[in-house]
Scaffold this active site. Structure first.
Site, PDB file in Angstrom:
ATOM      1  N   ASP A  35      47.606  30.436  37.729  1.00 31.86           N
ATOM      2  CA  ASP A  35      47.131  31.191  38.902  1.00 31.86           C
ATOM      3  C   ASP A  35      47.911  30.782  40.158  1.00 31.86           C
ATOM      4  O   ASP A  35      47.929  31.506  41.143  1.00 31.86           O
ATOM      5  CB  ASP A  35      45.637  30.899  39.152  1.00 31.86           C
ATOM      6  CG  ASP A  35      44.719  31.931  38.496  1.00 31.86           C
ATOM      7  OD1 ASP A  35      45.211  33.024  38.143  1.00 31.86           O
ATOM      8  OD2 ASP A  35      43.520  31.639  38.349  1.00 31.86           O
ATOM      9  N   LYS A  57      41.807  39.686  30.236  1.00 33.66           N
ATOM     10  CA  LYS A  57      42.958  38.775  30.153  1.00 33.66           C
ATOM     11  C   LYS A  57      43.258  38.439  28.692  1.00 33.66           C
ATOM     12  O   LYS A  57      44.423  38.355  28.292  1.00 33.66           O
ATOM     13  CB  LYS A  57      42.676  37.502  30.965  1.00 33.66           C
ATOM     14  CG  LYS A  57      42.707  37.761  32.476  1.00 33.66           C
ATOM     15  CD  LYS A  57      42.125  36.630  33.303  1.00 33.66           C
ATOM     16  CE  LYS A  57      41.987  37.067  34.768  1.00 33.66           C
ATOM     17  NZ  LYS A  57      41.316  36.124  35.646  1.00 33.66           N
ATOM     18  N   GLN A  87      37.900  30.649  35.558  1.00 36.20           N
ATOM     19  CA  GLN A  87      37.517  31.859  36.281  1.00 36.20           C
ATOM     20  C   GLN A  87      36.676  31.508  37.516  1.00 36.20           C
ATOM     21  O   GLN A  87      35.713  30.749  37.438  1.00 36.20           O
ATOM     22  CB  GLN A  87      36.732  32.780  35.323  1.00 36.20           C
ATOM     23  CG  GLN A  87      36.491  34.156  35.862  1.00 36.20           C
ATOM     24  CD  GLN A  87      37.755  34.995  36.039  1.00 36.20           C
ATOM     25  OE1 GLN A  87      38.669  34.945  35.222  1.00 36.20           O
ATOM     26  NE2 GLN A  87      37.823  35.753  37.115  1.00 36.20           N
TER      27      GLN A  87
END
Ligand code: NDP
Length: 297
Positions: free
Chosen positions: A119, A52, A96
């Protein structure tokens, strides 16, 4: 004839499209910022956050990474979350998943400022998505929609079977595809581990999405001729190569390929799209927070 969907090429198009938006933001004196937070040192999670960060660099997004000791109390993670919520240079961030066992990921999600939740997992953003007013479409389902669009696959009126009802793939994708919208209007069946006669549901699909986490679960006899097959699965299967494993999807590519009209490979299908759509959401977040209108791809 089966066509293989090129997720890398579609992801590259999205990234090129974002570069224009990033330039518009730069002209207004703003640079999108994305942070990744990793609690602990899980090697797979480290690989994901590194990717990322590399993606950010590639398109001109300011990337930042925050490590939190895996043995620290949850409050140490919350302090970092609160700091990112207040940081004007960070327009989006993610923690994460998974977090260590002593940290409830649901608490983590709820603490993230919804406008920075790129997200799209915060309950407010899930609610908005279900209501047909999504702030951020979760990256993998959005990536699947973009792949279908790129290959002119109509969802309107299509029978879509999704195998998997996870919070991050199956459920949000089902919610997006049933919306009364140009990229929705599908008739969606969502299957899971308690579904009876899975093959009957998969064979009925015009578009079949596998997001199961079981290597090659969906095989040729489960698929009808002409189906569009989207394989979200990424599974490491040990082998005797130097690397020690092979990446395989949830679809048995060999037996399904001859029946599908279009099929995604693993790797090189949905995976690159998920990464591109995270960048997309970050640019969208920056545009809103900076008050600068941009054209998104
Ligand atoms: P989860 O484990 O969270 O969910 C799996 C789903 O599949 C569950 O709903 C489960 O049912 C269902 N399931 C499991 N076994 C069966 C079975 N035998 N028959 C029918 N349904 C079954 O997985 P994720 O959604 O997080 O991930 C799915 C796959 O996609 C994984 O391989 C993951 O690595 C990959 N992935 C890939 C991404 C990408 O960018 N390409 C992004 C995210 C995930 P139940 O709910 O009843 O347990």
């Amino acid at each position: 004839m089966t066509d293989i969907i090129d997720g890398n090429a579609v992801a590259d198009e999205i990234k090129s499209g974002l570069e224009g938006a990033i330039e518009t933001l730069a002209d207004a004196g703003a640079r999108p910022g994305l942070a990744t937070v990793l609690m602990g040192d899980d090697p797979a999670s480290q690989t994901y956050v590194n990717m990322k960060q590399r993606d950010c660099e590639e398109v001109g997004i300011e990337g930042r990474h925050v490590d939190v000791d895996g043995d620290a109390p949850p409050e140490r993670l919350y302090e970092q979350i609160d700091a990112l919520n207040d940081d004007p240079d960070i327009h989006g961030y993610l923690v994460q998943d998974p977090t260590p066992d002593h940290v409830d990921y649901r608490d983590v999600i709820r603490r993230i400022a919804p406008e920075k939740d790129v997200d799209g997992f915060h309950p407010e953003n899930v609610g908005r998505l279900v209501a047909g007013d999504a702030r951020f479409r979760p990256c993998t389902p959005h990536g699947v929609q973009k792949l279908l669009q790129a290959y002119d696959v109509e969802t309107e009126g299509a029978d879509v079977t999704i195998v998997g009802r996870s919070r991050i793939v199956g459920k949000p994708l089902a919610n997006l595809l049933v919306q009364k919208a140009d990229d929705g209007n599908a008739t969606v069946t969502v299957c899971h581990s308690r579904t009876e006669d899975l093959a009957e549901k998969t064979r009925n699909a015009d578009i079949l999405v596998a997001a199961v986490g079981v290597p090659e679960l969906v095989d040729g006899p489960m698929v009808s001729e002409g189906t569009v097959v989207i394989d979200v699965g990424i599974n490491r299967v040990e082998d005797d190569t130097e690397k020690g494993y092979e990446l395989v999807g949830d679809v048995d590519f060999k037996s399904v390929k001859s029946k599908a009209s279009l099929i995604t490979p693993v790797p090189g299908g949905v995976g690159p799209m998920t990464r591109a759509m995270l960048l997309y959401n970050t640019v969208k977040a920056a545009s809103v927070q900076e008050g600068v209108a941009v054209d998104l791809p």
